[in-house]
Write an enzyme that holds these catalytic residues in place. Sequence first.
Site, short mmCIF file in Angstrom:
data_model
loop_
_atom_site.label_atom_id
_atom_site.label_comp_id
_atom_site.label_asym_id
_atom_site.label_seq_id
_atom_site.Cartn_x
_atom_site.Cartn_y
_atom_site.Cartn_z
N TRP A 246 -25.61 100.03 6.67
CA TRP A 246 -26.99 100.27 6.93
C TRP A 246 -27.91 99.15 7.14
O TRP A 246 -28.98 99.47 7.46
CB TRP A 246 -27.57 101.53 6.05
CG TRP A 246 -27.32 101.02 4.46
CD1 TRP A 246 -26.45 101.41 3.67
CD2 TRP A 246 -28.11 100.02 3.73
NE1 TRP A 246 -26.65 100.70 2.45
CE2 TRP A 246 -27.64 99.91 2.58
CE3 TRP A 246 -29.29 99.36 4.14
CZ2 TRP A 246 -28.19 99.00 1.68
CZ3 TRP A 246 -29.85 98.44 3.31
CH2 TRP A 246 -29.22 98.39 2.04
N ASN A 247 -27.38 97.98 6.63
CA ASN A 247 -28.55 97.03 6.52
C ASN A 247 -28.83 96.28 7.92
O ASN A 247 -29.91 95.66 8.19
CB ASN A 247 -28.20 96.28 5.57
CG ASN A 247 -26.86 95.41 5.64
OD1 ASN A 247 -26.04 95.75 6.48
ND2 ASN A 247 -26.53 94.24 4.78
N GLY B 80 -19.21 96.21 4.20
CA GLY B 80 -19.59 97.13 3.44
C GLY B 80 -19.59 96.32 2.06
O GLY B 80 -19.07 94.96 1.87
N SER B 81 -19.20 97.25 1.09
CA SER B 81 -19.11 96.66 -0.32
C SER B 81 -17.79 96.09 -0.54
O SER B 81 -16.68 96.70 -0.08
CB SER B 81 -19.26 97.69 -1.31
OG SER B 81 -18.60 99.01 -1.26
N CYS C 33 -25.86 90.91 2.94
CA CYS C 33 -24.83 90.21 2.18
C CYS C 33 -24.99 88.46 2.33
O CYS C 33 -24.13 88.01 1.32
CB CYS C 33 -23.52 90.75 2.77
SG CYS C 33 -23.40 90.40 4.52
N GLU D 160 -15.51 92.44 5.79
CA GLU D 160 -16.71 91.71 5.83
C GLU D 160 -17.37 92.38 4.42
O GLU D 160 -18.01 93.14 4.77
CB GLU D 160 -17.62 91.52 7.05
CG GLU D 160 -18.36 90.33 7.12
CD GLU D 160 -19.88 90.76 6.40
OE1 GLU D 160 -20.16 90.35 5.14
OE2 GLU D 160 -20.65 91.22 7.35
N LYS E 238 -17.64 104.70 12.63
CA LYS E 238 -18.09 105.69 11.67
C LYS E 238 -19.37 104.85 11.17
O LYS E 238 -19.36 103.95 10.33
CB LYS E 238 -17.44 105.94 10.57
CG LYS E 238 -18.02 107.13 9.78
CD LYS E 238 -17.88 107.16 8.28
CE LYS E 238 -18.28 105.95 7.29
NZ LYS E 238 -19.92 106.49 7.27
N GLU F 147 -24.51 91.33 -6.07
CA GLU F 147 -25.79 91.43 -5.07
C GLU F 147 -27.09 92.09 -5.38
O GLU F 147 -26.77 93.13 -5.76
CB GLU F 147 -24.99 91.73 -4.01
CG GLU F 147 -24.10 91.06 -3.19
CD GLU F 147 -23.75 91.54 -1.88
OE1 GLU F 147 -23.92 91.07 -0.76
OE2 GLU F 147 -23.48 92.95 -1.88
P1 ADP Z 1 -23.22 100.41 0.78
O1 ADP Z 1 -23.04 100.64 -0.89
O2 ADP Z 1 -23.87 99.32 0.92
O3 ADP Z 1 -23.57 101.85 1.08
P2 ADP Z 1 -20.46 100.79 1.17
O4 ADP Z 1 -19.24 100.09 1.23
O5 ADP Z 1 -20.41 102.14 0.27
O6 ADP Z 1 -21.97 99.98 1.04
O7 ADP Z 1 -20.61 101.49 2.76
C1 ADP Z 1 -20.33 100.89 3.74
C2 ADP Z 1 -19.71 101.78 4.85
O8 ADP Z 1 -18.60 102.34 4.36
C3 ADP Z 1 -20.48 102.96 5.08
O9 ADP Z 1 -20.34 103.34 6.40
C4 ADP Z 1 -19.95 104.18 4.17
O10 ADP Z 1 -20.23 105.54 4.67
C5 ADP Z 1 -18.44 103.64 4.36
N1 ADP Z 1 -17.73 104.18 3.13
C6 ADP Z 1 -18.10 104.26 1.90
N2 ADP Z 1 -17.06 104.60 1.32
C7 ADP Z 1 -15.93 104.87 1.99
C8 ADP Z 1 -14.41 105.11 1.88
N3 ADP Z 1 -14.07 105.45 0.65
N4 ADP Z 1 -13.87 105.16 2.93
C9 ADP Z 1 -14.18 104.88 4.27
N5 ADP Z 1 -15.59 104.48 4.20
C10 ADP Z 1 -16.52 104.61 3.16
#
Ligand code: ADP
Length: 489
Positions: A155-156, A235-236, A291, A257, A179, A388
Amino acid sequence: MAKLPEFLKMDCYVGGAWVAAGSAERLDVVDPATGESLGSVPRMGASDTQAAIAAAQAAHEDWSGRTAGDRARVLNAWASAMRDHAEDLAQLMTLEQGKPLSEARVEVEYAASFFSWFAEEGRRLYGDIIPSHRQDARILVTRNSLGVVGGITPWNFPSAMVTRKAAPALAAGNCMVLKPAEATPLSALAIASLADMVGVPPGVFNVVTGGREDAPVIGKAMIDSPLVRKIGFTGSTAVGKQLMRDCAGDLTKVSLELGGNAAFIVFEDADFDAALEGVQICKFRNAGQTCIAANRILVQESIHDSFVAALTAKAEQIRVGHGLDAGVSQGPLIDTRGLEKVELLVADALEKGATIHTGGARHAAGGTYYQPTILTGVTSAMDISHQEVFGPVAAIGSFRDEAEAIAMANDTPYGLAGYFYSRDVGRIFRVADALKTGIVGVNTGLISTEVAPFGGVKESGIGREGSKYGIEDWTELKYICLAGLGAVA
Ligand code: ADP
């Protein structure tokens, strides 16, 4: 409230059509600054995702069979549409993500630049002819599309993370199911609306939205499908690792990433004012929710106190408020989860001996606003040195000499970006070499551009996005051995 763009549709985009979830369930999208609803998007599940994958698969033969020039024309038209509607896209981004409008405008142009750049890089996916091991054979190497690919974005940067994946993927002939993050699906859907408007063929780009609980279901449906040959994720680190484990099942490629823990080192020979400006941008842009933000600011002992005083003065000038209001340079944090994380990290640092120079608490504006904050005396014993922050908190520590600065900077399992300011040419080369990161900013706090490879080492990820390298991850090589050619009689 500002108006949403007229071309925005709040359904998912699958096979060139706007569709609801099979379950008909929807997810509210809110302005993080006010908590007000902006509308709702479908909560897609496994079968909805499979339908999007099937649509992408159906489109792949035609799309990958086109010339790179044909695909470039489509991607360039998409880039132009983004630029033509830049103000609408920027306002929408500010509404759903919270960043100041000035930053949203910069991001929209950055996002469009990926379509322009990769439209051209797609035309340069050269192969090789390798000197053969046999007189009667020739060896050809070509770069081919993977097929259907998945994109999962955060989302950032609600637009740029989408196009940084979609542009190289599509330019190389793949078809994508995307997605977007649950907090910011509207920017992705607006980009899909523009795809529809400029005639991106149905199925080439599909968007599947869902809530936080739906993300693993959608992700799994992508990974489990034998048709999906790659997942590109931003993402994370925790989720990235899980996706990579899941992708091992049928060896789906991944590019990841992930999180960072950037050190921002200010040496005593730095241009003081330039370093001050650099750290301010690098730390406080997007309320610290990047990030590549300066997570640990390391200042050489001899200039530490004057640097802290000057940065504190700058932080006190930051205007916090709704991103659409004129003059605002810091919006809210994305949600309560993010806010509480910042609070915990600051509390832990204070308990272990850090000092607050300004800020250090929620902002009077309420909601998820947090004050621009300067903390000193930060050490590796504190959680803030290892996690972070993703908030407007400058965590400052000090160091004696170059060797200690390098050791402190590299004392992390992450390795996305690192920064330093120095005017000593020898030191510039030494430190740039020594930092164990995928990206090094020397005398700058801003390193993002479509022309350079973005990505990390160690636990910050795998693969690169942007630049001439960024398209390679969306292709695979084919070696063709052309034998039986005989010899000249
Ligand atoms: P943040 O903590 O910054 O939201 P996330 O890694 O949780 O970072 O989210 C990054 C992306 O990954 C978002 O689009 C989120 O919906 C998606 N996401 C989170 N968990 C899962 C998962 N288990 N499988 C697939 N996508 C995921």
